[in-house]
Design a protein around this motif. Structure first.
Motif, PDB file in Angstrom:
ATOM      1  N   LEU A  96       0.828  -1.207   0.000  1.00  0.00           N
ATOM      2  CA  LEU A  96       0.000   0.000   0.000  1.00  0.00           C
ATOM      3  C   LEU A  96       0.864   1.261   0.000  1.00  0.00           C
ATOM      4  CD1 LEU A  96      -2.922  -1.025   2.365  1.00  0.00           C
ATOM      5  CD2 LEU A  96      -3.041  -0.562  -0.086  1.00  0.00           C
ATOM      6  N   ALA A  97       2.015   1.207   0.637  1.00  0.00           N
ATOM      7  CA  ALA A  97       2.932   2.352   0.594  1.00  0.00           C
ATOM      8  C   ALA A  97       3.428   2.579  -0.830  1.00  0.00           C
ATOM      9  CB  ALA A  97       4.116   2.118   1.529  1.00  0.00           C
ATOM     10  N   LEU A  98       3.625   1.507  -1.546  1.00  0.00           N
ATOM     11  CA  LEU A  98       4.086   1.594  -2.934  1.00  0.00           C
ATOM     12  C   LEU A  98       2.992   2.130  -3.853  1.00  0.00           C
ATOM     13  CD1 LEU A  98       6.302   0.820  -5.052  1.00  0.00           C
ATOM     14  CD2 LEU A  98       5.181  -1.407  -5.187  1.00  0.00           C
ATOM     15  N   PHE A  99       1.776   1.596  -3.745  1.00  0.00           N
ATOM     16  CA  PHE A  99       0.678   1.968  -4.641  1.00  0.00           C
ATOM     17  C   PHE A  99      -0.079   3.222  -4.214  1.00  0.00           C
ATOM     18  CE2 PHE A  99       0.536  -2.680  -5.877  1.00  0.00           C
ATOM     19  CZ  PHE A  99       1.003  -2.459  -7.150  1.00  0.00           C
ATOM     20  N   LYS A 100       0.008   3.604  -2.956  1.00  0.00           N
ATOM     21  CA  LYS A 100      -0.754   4.710  -2.359  1.00  0.00           C
ATOM     22  C   LYS A 100      -2.222   4.336  -2.167  1.00  0.00           C
ATOM     23  CE  LYS A 100       2.855   7.376  -2.378  1.00  0.00           C
ATOM     24  NZ  LYS A 100       3.796   7.056  -1.350  1.00  0.00           N
ATOM     25  N   VAL A 101      -2.912   3.963  -3.240  1.00  0.00           N
ATOM     26  CA  VAL A 101      -4.309   3.518  -3.181  1.00  0.00           C
ATOM     27  C   VAL A 101      -4.417   2.267  -4.040  1.00  0.00           C
ATOM     28  CG1 VAL A 101      -6.703   4.080  -3.747  1.00  0.00           C
ATOM     29  CG2 VAL A 101      -5.185   5.868  -2.895  1.00  0.00           C
ATOM     30  N   ALA A 102      -5.077   1.236  -3.501  1.00  0.00           N
ATOM     31  CA  ALA A 102      -5.209  -0.005  -4.269  1.00  0.00           C
ATOM     32  C   ALA A 102      -6.537  -0.665  -3.953  1.00  0.00           C
ATOM     33  CB  ALA A 102      -4.069  -0.952  -3.948  1.00  0.00           C
ATOM     34  N   ARG A 103      -7.041  -1.363  -4.944  1.00  0.00           N
ATOM     35  CA  ARG A 103      -8.248  -2.165  -4.760  1.00  0.00           C
ATOM     36  C   ARG A 103      -7.833  -3.572  -4.361  1.00  0.00           C
ATOM     37  NH1 ARG A 103     -12.420  -0.783  -9.490  1.00  0.00           N
ATOM     38  NH2 ARG A 103     -13.706  -2.031  -8.109  1.00  0.00           N
ATOM     39  N   PHE A 104      -8.776  -4.337  -3.848  1.00  0.00           N
ATOM     40  CA  PHE A 104      -8.499  -5.675  -3.342  1.00  0.00           C
ATOM     41  C   PHE A 104      -7.806  -6.541  -4.387  1.00  0.00           C
ATOM     42  CE2 PHE A 104      -9.450 -10.077  -2.456  1.00  0.00           C
ATOM     43  CZ  PHE A 104      -9.244 -10.188  -1.091  1.00  0.00           C
ATOM     44  N   ASN A 105      -8.381  -6.605  -5.588  1.00  0.00           N
ATOM     45  CA  ASN A 105      -7.812  -7.478  -6.617  1.00  0.00           C
ATOM     46  C   ASN A 105      -6.429  -7.014  -7.085  1.00  0.00           C
ATOM     47  OD1 ASN A 105      -9.801  -9.464  -6.675  1.00  0.00           O
ATOM     48  ND2 ASN A 105     -11.069  -8.284  -8.091  1.00  0.00           N
ATOM     49  N   GLU A 106      -6.170  -5.719  -7.027  1.00  0.00           N
ATOM     50  CA  GLU A 106      -4.835  -5.221  -7.361  1.00  0.00           C
ATOM     51  C   GLU A 106      -3.822  -5.732  -6.336  1.00  0.00           C
ATOM     52  OE1 GLU A 106      -5.686  -0.930  -9.463  1.00  0.00           O
ATOM     53  OE2 GLU A 106      -5.861  -1.051  -7.274  1.00  0.00           O
ATOM     54  N   LEU A 107      -4.204  -5.676  -5.071  1.00  0.00           N
ATOM     55  CA  LEU A 107      -3.332  -6.198  -4.023  1.00  0.00           C
ATOM     56  C   LEU A 107      -3.095  -7.693  -4.218  1.00  0.00           C
ATOM     57  CD1 LEU A 107      -4.837  -4.344  -0.934  1.00  0.00           C
ATOM     58  CD2 LEU A 107      -2.563  -3.987  -1.906  1.00  0.00           C
ATOM     59  N   LYS A 108      -4.162  -8.424  -4.515  1.00  0.00           N
ATOM     60  CA  LYS A 108      -4.047  -9.873  -4.713  1.00  0.00           C
ATOM     61  C   LYS A 108      -3.135 -10.193  -5.887  1.00  0.00           C
ATOM     62  CE  LYS A 108      -4.852 -14.259  -4.437  1.00  0.00           C
ATOM     63  NZ  LYS A 108      -3.533 -14.818  -4.659  1.00  0.00           N
ATOM     64  N   ARG A 109      -3.260  -9.455  -6.987  1.00  0.00           N
ATOM     65  CA  ARG A 109      -2.405  -9.707  -8.157  1.00  0.00           C
ATOM     66  C   ARG A 109      -0.941  -9.407  -7.850  1.00  0.00           C
ATOM     67  NH1 ARG A 109      -6.809  -7.808 -11.109  1.00  0.00           N
ATOM     68  NH2 ARG A 109      -6.061  -5.669 -11.096  1.00  0.00           N
ATOM     69  N   PHE A 110      -0.702  -8.370  -7.070  1.00  0.00           N
ATOM     70  CA  PHE A 110       0.670  -7.985  -6.757  1.00  0.00           C
ATOM     71  C   PHE A 110       1.298  -8.944  -5.742  1.00  0.00           C
ATOM     72  CE2 PHE A 110       4.009  -5.434  -4.757  1.00  0.00           C
ATOM     73  CZ  PHE A 110       4.684  -5.009  -5.888  1.00  0.00           C
TER      74      PHE A 110
END
Length: 114
Positions: A38-52
């Motif tokens: 989250l520090a890297l992306f600033k804002v993320a959705r659930f599936n974005e986090l899961k993919r990363f």
């Protein structure tokens, strides 16, 4: 060493030290990874986090985000639309942990092959 940690050791009450409290917030297999992501992306959705974070199971990611939100380290924003849109970002409190995580990464890189 931290003064509160030394006092806690002397009084056999480690649970009251700042050290123990900090560990309780970041304890868990994926909490630090989610915070750092989250520090890297600033804002993320659930599936974005899961993919990363490929190796984290969906159920574990969901539980981790709920814990981080309850600990006021992550802010969950739900938008009233169809389909529902939910975004996650670090709170100011969560952002304050990132320098600590950075130092842990630096230490790990310099000692993992020694």
């Amino acid at each position: 060493m931290g003064e509160s940690f030394l006092k806690a050791i002397e009084s056999s009450n480690l649970q009251e030290s700042g050290f123990y409290y900090t560990l309780s917030l970041i304890n868990g297999k994926y909490k630090m990874v989610v915070l750092y992501t989250l520090a890297l992306f600033k804002v993320a959705r659930f599936n974005e986090l899961k993919r990363f974070i490929k190796i984290i199971p969906y159920k574990t990611l969901s539980a981790t985000l709920k814990e981080l939100e309850a600990e006021e380290l992550v802010i969950r924003t739900e938008y009233p639309q169809i389909p529902p849109k939910v975004e996650y970002r670090l709170s100011k409190r969560g952002e304050s942990l990132i320098p600590l995580l950075d130092e842990m990464c630096i230490w790990g890189e310099s000692h993992r092959f020694s």
